[in-house]
Design a protein around this motif. Structure first.
Motif, PDB file in Angstrom:
ATOM      1  N   LEU A   1      -0.852   0.183   9.385  1.00  0.00           N
ATOM      2  CA  LEU A   1       0.585  -0.141   9.242  1.00  0.00           C
ATOM      3  C   LEU A   1       1.583   0.643   9.825  1.00  0.00           C
ATOM      4  O   LEU A   1       1.470   1.960   9.534  1.00  0.00           O
ATOM      5  CB  LEU A   1       0.749  -0.422   7.586  1.00  0.00           C
ATOM      6  N   SER A   2       2.203   0.492  10.825  1.00  0.00           N
ATOM      7  CA  SER A   2       3.362   1.308  11.702  1.00  0.00           C
ATOM      8  C   SER A   2       4.568   0.927  11.539  1.00  0.00           C
ATOM      9  O   SER A   2       5.037   0.002  12.084  1.00  0.00           O
ATOM     10  CB  SER A   2       2.663   1.492  13.102  1.00  0.00           C
ATOM     11  N   ILE A   3       5.347   1.547  10.700  1.00  0.00           N
ATOM     12  CA  ILE A   3       6.699   0.916  10.274  1.00  0.00           C
ATOM     13  C   ILE A   3       7.654   2.070  11.087  1.00  0.00           C
ATOM     14  O   ILE A   3       7.442   3.198  10.854  1.00  0.00           O
ATOM     15  CB  ILE A   3       6.984   1.338   8.805  1.00  0.00           C
ATOM     16  N   GLY A   4       8.775   1.453  11.484  1.00  0.00           N
ATOM     17  CA  GLY A   4       9.742   2.107  12.151  1.00  0.00           C
ATOM     18  C   GLY A   4      11.007   1.802  11.643  1.00  0.00           C
ATOM     19  O   GLY A   4      11.659   0.499  11.706  1.00  0.00           O
ATOM     20  N   LEU A   5      11.845   2.809  10.882  1.00  0.00           N
ATOM     21  CA  LEU A   5      13.063   2.676  10.706  1.00  0.00           C
ATOM     22  C   LEU A   5      14.072   3.276  11.574  1.00  0.00           C
ATOM     23  O   LEU A   5      14.532   4.020  11.232  1.00  0.00           O
ATOM     24  CB  LEU A   5      13.157   3.231   9.138  1.00  0.00           C
ATOM     25  N   ASN A   6      14.414   2.407  12.588  1.00  0.00           N
ATOM     26  CA  ASN A   6      15.064   2.887  13.688  1.00  0.00           C
ATOM     27  C   ASN A   6      16.484   2.981  13.159  1.00  0.00           C
ATOM     28  O   ASN A   6      17.169   1.912  12.312  1.00  0.00           O
ATOM     29  CB  ASN A   6      15.230   2.028  14.646  1.00  0.00           C
TER      30      ASN A   6
ATOM     31  N   ARG B   1       0.807  -1.223   0.078  1.00  0.00           N
ATOM     32  CA  ARG B   1      -0.089  -0.125   0.046  1.00  0.00           C
ATOM     33  C   ARG B   1       0.842   1.106  -0.024  1.00  0.00           C
ATOM     34  O   ARG B   1       2.134   1.266   0.347  1.00  0.00           O
ATOM     35  CB  ARG B   1      -0.754  -0.028   1.049  1.00  0.00           C
ATOM     36  N   PRO B   2       0.283   2.416  -0.380  1.00  0.00           N
ATOM     37  CA  PRO B   2       1.233   3.599  -0.282  1.00  0.00           C
ATOM     38  C   PRO B   2       1.477   4.008   1.222  1.00  0.00           C
ATOM     39  O   PRO B   2       0.650   3.725   1.938  1.00  0.00           O
ATOM     40  CB  PRO B   2       0.175   4.868  -0.951  1.00  0.00           C
TER      41      PRO B   2
ATOM     42  N   THR C   1      -6.034   5.269   9.133  1.00  0.00           N
ATOM     43  CA  THR C   1      -7.454   5.083   9.054  1.00  0.00           C
ATOM     44  C   THR C   1      -8.018   5.147   7.519  1.00  0.00           C
ATOM     45  O   THR C   1      -8.969   4.200   7.253  1.00  0.00           O
ATOM     46  CB  THR C   1      -8.462   5.838   9.898  1.00  0.00           C
ATOM     47  N   ALA C   2      -7.439   5.932   6.623  1.00  0.00           N
ATOM     48  CA  ALA C   2      -7.694   5.887   5.380  1.00  0.00           C
ATOM     49  C   ALA C   2      -7.007   4.863   4.544  1.00  0.00           C
ATOM     50  O   ALA C   2      -7.391   4.640   3.377  1.00  0.00           O
ATOM     51  CB  ALA C   2      -7.292   7.332   4.835  1.00  0.00           C
ATOM     52  N   GLY C   3      -5.929   4.180   5.091  1.00  0.00           N
ATOM     53  CA  GLY C   3      -5.629   3.149   4.555  1.00  0.00           C
ATOM     54  C   GLY C   3      -4.200   3.187   4.031  1.00  0.00           C
ATOM     55  O   GLY C   3      -3.269   2.354   3.594  1.00  0.00           O
ATOM     56  N   TYR C   4      -3.433   4.337   4.230  1.00  0.00           N
ATOM     57  CA  TYR C   4      -1.991   4.528   4.141  1.00  0.00           C
ATOM     58  C   TYR C   4      -1.007   3.897   5.154  1.00  0.00           C
ATOM     59  O   TYR C   4      -1.590   4.002   6.389  1.00  0.00           O
ATOM     60  CB  TYR C   4      -1.688   5.986   4.073  1.00  0.00           C
TER      61      TYR C   4
END
Length: 227
Positions: free
Chosen positions: A104-109, A47-48, A77-80
């Motif tokens: 989707l919660s991405i963390g680039l630590n 997804r974007p 909530t909107a899908g991003y």
């Protein structure tokens, strides 16, 4: 030699790119492994995604922390997907908003000796040793950038994105700076110095937008980054 809180630092190693040794070639495998892990993980998100930058020092009680959390929640909530640097402050706020929305919660630590402890709100955590590898992941897998108030790291990420857009090394994407009271002085300086002295073109000012309303930010991204 000099001594820091972390211990003894050999100043000869501060500029290791200038003294690359035979044994250092093994470092290339670590760099390659970070690229491979990042590409394999982020290519599958499906997804974007929107990257949200900002200070690691922002308090959870701060206005911009709450703004970042709200923006991330509404976008998730909107899908991003939401991508951050994975640390505290604004990064934690954005990951928290995405987590609340069950998105989707991405963390680039990034591994640092201070400040950068991973926040607990990511469901896709990645860890990097090299800043340049991490920045490739931000650019390659984000369809929009949101810049919250921050320090040198935030400025680095902001101008990296603007430079790549200006030089057409990446397709133009939305770059939104949240907080006119914070960003206004920088924007004025860009106009009064860079533009006035012909270091940039007037069209270059169109590569970013300054906004204050979280709903305006979300609407702009939904209009320009179609799911």
């Amino acid at each position: 030699m000099r001594v820091t809180k972390a211990g003894v630092v050999d100043e000869r190693q501060q500029y290791s790119l200038d003294s690359f040794q035979v044994g250092d070639s093994w470092r290339l495998f670590r760099i390659m492994s970070e690229f491979v892990e990042g590409f394999d993980t982020l290519a599958s998100i499906g997804r974007p995604a929107v990257s949200i930058f900002g200070s690691a020092r922002t308090s959870p009680e701060g206005r911009y922390y709450k703004l970042a959390e709200k923006i991330a929640l509404d976008l998730a909530t909107a899908g991003y997907g939401i991508i951050t640097g994975g640390g505290p402050g604004i990064m934690a706020a954005a990951n928290k908003g995405a987590a609340i929305a069950e998105g989707l919660s991405i963390g680039l630590n990034i591994n640092l000796p201070f400040e950068q402890e991973p926040n607990p709100f990511t469901n896709v955590p990645l860890s990097f040793k090299y800043f340049f590898v991490r920045k490739v992941m931000f650019i390659k897998y984000s369809m929009a950038f949101i810049g919250m108030p921050g320090g040198f790291g935030t400025m680095d990420e902001l101008f990296e994105s603007l430079t790549l857009i200006q030089t057409r090394r990446v397709k133009r994407f939305p770059v939104i700076l949240v907080g006119s009271d914070f960003w206004g002085g920088l924007v004025d300086w860009i106009k009064e110095r860079l533009l006035a002295e012909n270091y940039i073109n007037e069209d270059d000012l169109l590569y970013f937008q300054v906004m204050d309303d979280p709903e305006e930010v979300v609407k702009y991204i939904k209009r320009t980054v179609v799911l």
